[in-house]
Write an enzyme that holds these catalytic residues in place. Structure first.
Site, PDB file in Angstrom:
ATOM      1  N   THR A  81    -134.659   2.525 -65.293  1.00  0.00           N
ATOM      2  CA  THR A  81    -135.773   3.123 -66.173  1.00  0.00           C
ATOM      3  C   THR A  81    -135.876   2.886 -67.297  1.00  0.00           C
ATOM      4  O   THR A  81    -134.835   2.185 -68.247  1.00  0.00           O
ATOM      5  CB  THR A  81    -135.077   4.536 -65.931  1.00  0.00           C
ATOM      6  OG1 THR A  81    -136.289   5.545 -66.216  1.00  0.00           O
ATOM      7  CG2 THR A  81    -133.999   5.004 -66.778  1.00  0.00           C
ATOM      8  N   GLN A  87    -132.862   9.079 -71.169  1.00  0.00           N
ATOM      9  CA  GLN A  87    -133.237   8.046 -70.310  1.00  0.00           C
ATOM     10  C   GLN A  87    -132.079   7.273 -70.040  1.00  0.00           C
ATOM     11  O   GLN A  87    -131.706   6.516 -68.968  1.00  0.00           O
ATOM     12  CB  GLN A  87    -134.285   7.196 -70.695  1.00  0.00           C
ATOM     13  CG  GLN A  87    -135.802   7.845 -70.690  1.00  0.00           C
ATOM     14  CD  GLN A  87    -136.045   8.389 -68.961  1.00  0.00           C
ATOM     15  OE1 GLN A  87    -135.896   7.533 -68.005  1.00  0.00           O
ATOM     16  NE2 GLN A  87    -135.909   9.749 -68.830  1.00  0.00           N
ATOM     17  N   HIS A 106    -129.229   7.893 -67.187  1.00  0.00           N
ATOM     18  CA  HIS A 106    -129.424   7.541 -65.870  1.00  0.00           C
ATOM     19  C   HIS A 106    -128.766   6.452 -65.432  1.00  0.00           C
ATOM     20  O   HIS A 106    -128.126   6.428 -64.411  1.00  0.00           O
ATOM     21  CB  HIS A 106    -131.045   6.974 -65.682  1.00  0.00           C
ATOM     22  CG  HIS A 106    -132.143   8.167 -65.458  1.00  0.00           C
ATOM     23  ND1 HIS A 106    -131.981   8.689 -64.286  1.00  0.00           N
ATOM     24  CD2 HIS A 106    -132.996   8.609 -66.121  1.00  0.00           C
ATOM     25  CE1 HIS A 106    -133.031   9.564 -64.383  1.00  0.00           C
ATOM     26  NE2 HIS A 106    -133.537   9.550 -65.639  1.00  0.00           N
ATOM     27  N   GLU A 112    -142.270   1.850 -68.537  1.00  0.00           N
ATOM     28  CA  GLU A 112    -142.486   2.900 -67.724  1.00  0.00           C
ATOM     29  C   GLU A 112    -142.935   4.387 -68.131  1.00  0.00           C
ATOM     30  O   GLU A 112    -143.688   4.811 -67.911  1.00  0.00           O
ATOM     31  CB  GLU A 112    -140.899   3.089 -66.850  1.00  0.00           C
ATOM     32  CG  GLU A 112    -141.035   4.006 -65.720  1.00  0.00           C
ATOM     33  CD  GLU A 112    -139.652   4.384 -65.360  1.00  0.00           C
ATOM     34  OE1 GLU A 112    -139.439   4.715 -64.094  1.00  0.00           O
ATOM     35  OE2 GLU A 112    -138.486   4.038 -65.944  1.00  0.00           O
ATOM     36  N   HIS A 113    -142.215   4.902 -69.310  1.00  0.00           N
ATOM     37  CA  HIS A 113    -142.331   5.878 -69.756  1.00  0.00           C
ATOM     38  C   HIS A 113    -142.792   5.644 -71.392  1.00  0.00           C
ATOM     39  O   HIS A 113    -141.733   5.019 -71.837  1.00  0.00           O
ATOM     40  CB  HIS A 113    -141.388   7.055 -69.950  1.00  0.00           C
ATOM     41  CG  HIS A 113    -140.911   7.249 -68.520  1.00  0.00           C
ATOM     42  ND1 HIS A 113    -139.463   6.485 -68.110  1.00  0.00           N
ATOM     43  CD2 HIS A 113    -141.153   8.063 -67.515  1.00  0.00           C
ATOM     44  CE1 HIS A 113    -139.421   7.144 -66.711  1.00  0.00           C
ATOM     45  NE2 HIS A 113    -140.118   7.931 -66.518  1.00  0.00           N
ATOM     46  N   ASP A 130    -140.599  14.052 -65.707  1.00  0.00           N
ATOM     47  CA  ASP A 130    -139.709  13.803 -64.693  1.00  0.00           C
ATOM     48  C   ASP A 130    -139.537  14.951 -63.614  1.00  0.00           C
ATOM     49  O   ASP A 130    -139.193  14.832 -62.400  1.00  0.00           O
ATOM     50  CB  ASP A 130    -138.206  13.798 -65.321  1.00  0.00           C
ATOM     51  CG  ASP A 130    -138.043  12.217 -65.956  1.00  0.00           C
ATOM     52  OD1 ASP A 130    -138.767  11.347 -65.431  1.00  0.00           O
ATOM     53  OD2 ASP A 130    -137.060  12.018 -66.579  1.00  0.00           O
ATOM     54  N   GLU A 167    -171.679 -23.958 -47.925  1.00  0.00           N
ATOM     55  CA  GLU A 167    -170.049 -24.148 -47.854  1.00  0.00           C
ATOM     56  C   GLU A 167    -169.797 -24.804 -46.497  1.00  0.00           C
ATOM     57  O   GLU A 167    -168.729 -25.013 -46.068  1.00  0.00           O
ATOM     58  CB  GLU A 167    -169.588 -22.650 -47.684  1.00  0.00           C
ATOM     59  CG  GLU A 167    -169.763 -21.767 -49.084  1.00  0.00           C
ATOM     60  CD  GLU A 167    -169.041 -20.477 -48.836  1.00  0.00           C
ATOM     61  OE1 GLU A 167    -168.580 -19.977 -47.836  1.00  0.00           O
ATOM     62  OE2 GLU A 167    -169.006 -19.735 -50.128  1.00  0.00           O
ATOM     63  N   HIS A 197    -171.623 -20.130 -39.121  1.00  0.00           N
ATOM     64  CA  HIS A 197    -171.740 -18.942 -39.917  1.00  0.00           C
ATOM     65  C   HIS A 197    -173.389 -18.685 -39.865  1.00  0.00           C
ATOM     66  O   HIS A 197    -173.844 -17.476 -39.453  1.00  0.00           O
ATOM     67  CB  HIS A 197    -171.362 -18.664 -41.147  1.00  0.00           C
ATOM     68  CG  HIS A 197    -169.935 -18.595 -41.599  1.00  0.00           C
ATOM     69  ND1 HIS A 197    -169.026 -19.288 -40.798  1.00  0.00           N
ATOM     70  CD2 HIS A 197    -169.226 -17.545 -42.145  1.00  0.00           C
ATOM     71  CE1 HIS A 197    -167.819 -19.166 -41.153  1.00  0.00           C
ATOM     72  NE2 HIS A 197    -167.776 -17.921 -41.829  1.00  0.00           N
TER      73      HIS A 197
END
Length: 440
Positions: free
Chosen positions: A240, A262, A265, A332-333, A366, A420, A425
């Site tokens: 985190t 944080q 964690h 992340e944050h 959170d 192509e 096709h």
């Protein structure tokens, strides 16, 4: 306790050169991949027997079965502390408000008269969700995974969380209670890479899933990489991160508290302050000592996290440079604690989630902001989003043309097919109108 990186003075480098100057945890998923490979293949070939064997090896429990009995879910909810239940119910309520509004509607576009393309949004058939159970218990991660899957309309939802020795081989009771509150009754006492393998391959007890989401440790991330292509994943989540962009108006008490929040964690958690204020930097450094000393998880998580190479106070010449730094970091944050925080936040391009001003800390996100906390880490916010209803939906284009609408564009299709060197096709178009095709 936390190092400094001084980027004041010279012009900041661009792109990767700037990213290389910023702190980041070492997280070698490739090395872990070789260790999870035999685990995943054991689950593939031996199913539940391998799951039970690894539960004893990794979690120290002996299981008769990996699926959690319905009675255990009911009991966990009945025994849940009333205050915890109320908090979980409020978190669920707020998450549903936000995620329900994310659901896309099918849309039909008329390209030409008689020719339409409809984009139809279809949920995946089955998802396996993961709730970690290592250093901490995360019922909030149950909510953050289950709610968007439910709001997307996923018809089959299963959840895995590690077996806990102190709870008789069941996942933590708060995890089970959260599942019961959300109406998820397919729960497995399986953790780490074995849980991802169980969902990817399927076993006697657990049908295979189309997708696996949820945070986890490096072994979970490695297993997700191993199965990329076989199943869909949300992300290879790393440790985190919090980054805070702050100026002299920020309260150092708040900033220090949020960095610590944080860091608790994991010892690899990243806590980064980016500021143009030497005074704020010094004040935050002074605050960290007493605040860290007053909390839990100090020696095993917080101190190594703050002292690690992934954490730092980054000094910049001004907020413009600070914005360049946080965009290069892709946190992340990301908290914005500056004057005119809303205006500064609007200029940010890369972040998993942005928290604006002194009254929107990461802790709110959170648990109870209504936003999702399953977010990209390791700089992946530069190209990826957090978990949402869209994570569980697939857009399918439905093409519907009349004969006249097809006839009007046939010559363009044939021209492009010839350009192509794909004549078949073009022939597939000509055959519908009696045009000469090869072999006729």
């Amino acid at each position: 306790m936390i190092s400094r990186i001084d980027l004041r003075g010279d012009a900041l480098p661009e792109g990767g050169a700037l990213r290389d100057l910023l702190p980041r945890a070492e997280f070698d998923v490739e090395a872990a991949l070789e260790k999870v490979r035999p685990i995943c293949e054991a689950v593939h070939h031996r199913g539940d027997a391998a799951l039970i064997e690894y539960a004893e090896t990794f979690d120290g429990v002996i299981l008769d079965q990996v699926r959690v009995p319905a009675a255990a879910l009911t009991r966990a909810l009945a025994e849940l502390d009333s205050e915890v239940r109320a908090a979980l119910e409020e978190s669920i309520r707020r998450a549903r408000i936000v995620h329900r509004a994310q659901r896309r509607k099918d849309h039909t576009t008329q390209v030409v008269p008689g020719g339409t393309v409809t984009e139809k949004w279809v949920p995946v058939d089955r998802v396996g969700l993961y709730a970690p159970g290592g250093r901490s218990v995360y019922p909030s991660s149950v909510i953050m995974n289950v709610v968007p899957a439910q709001e997307a309309g996923v018809p089959s939802i299963a959840l895995a969380s590690p077996a806990q020795k102190e709870f008789g081989g069941l996942p933590h009771p708060t995890i089970l209670a959260a599942c019961a509150l959300l109406g998820v009754d397919e729960v497995y006492a399986v953790g780490g890479a074995t849980a991802v393998a169980m969902f990817a391959y399927g076993t006697e007890s657990c049908p295979a899933a189309n997708m696996v989401t949820g945070p986890g440790n490096i072994w979970v991330a490695a297993a997700k990489r191993y199965f990329t292509g076989r199943i869909g994943i949300d992300a290879e989540a790393g440790p985190t991160e919090i980054a805070i962009l702050a100026d002299a108006t920020a309260d150092p008490v708040h900033v220090a508290a949020d960095l610590i929040s944080q860091a608790e964690h994991d010892p690899l958690a990243a806590a980064v302050l980016v500021t143009d204020s030497e005074e704020l930097a010094a004040a935050v450094e002074r605050e960290l000592g007493p605040q860290v000393a007053a909390t839990k998880h100090v020696e095993d998580r917080i101190k190594p996290a703050l002292a690690g190479r992934q954490s730092a106070i980054v000094l910049v010449s001004g907020l413009d440079d600070g914005l360049k730094v946080v965009d290069a970091y892709g946190a992340e944050h990301l908290e914005i604690q500056t004057a005119d925080a809303s205006d500064v936040a609007a200029r940010v391009r890369n972040a998993g989630a942005i928290f604006v001003g002194p009254w929107a800390p990461v802790s709110l996100g959170d648990y109870a902001a209504g936003s999702n906390h399953v977010l990209p880490t390791g700089g992946c916010a530069c190209h990826s989003s957090g978990l949402s209803v869209q994570s569980f939906l697939r857009g399918i284009h439905i093409v519907d043309y009349t004969r006249d609408a097809l006839a009007e564009v046939t010559h363009h299709v044939v021209t492009l097919a010839d350009a192509e060197d794909l004549p078949a096709h073009g022939a597939a178009m000509k055959a519908r109108f009696g045009w000469k095709v090869p072999g006729q």
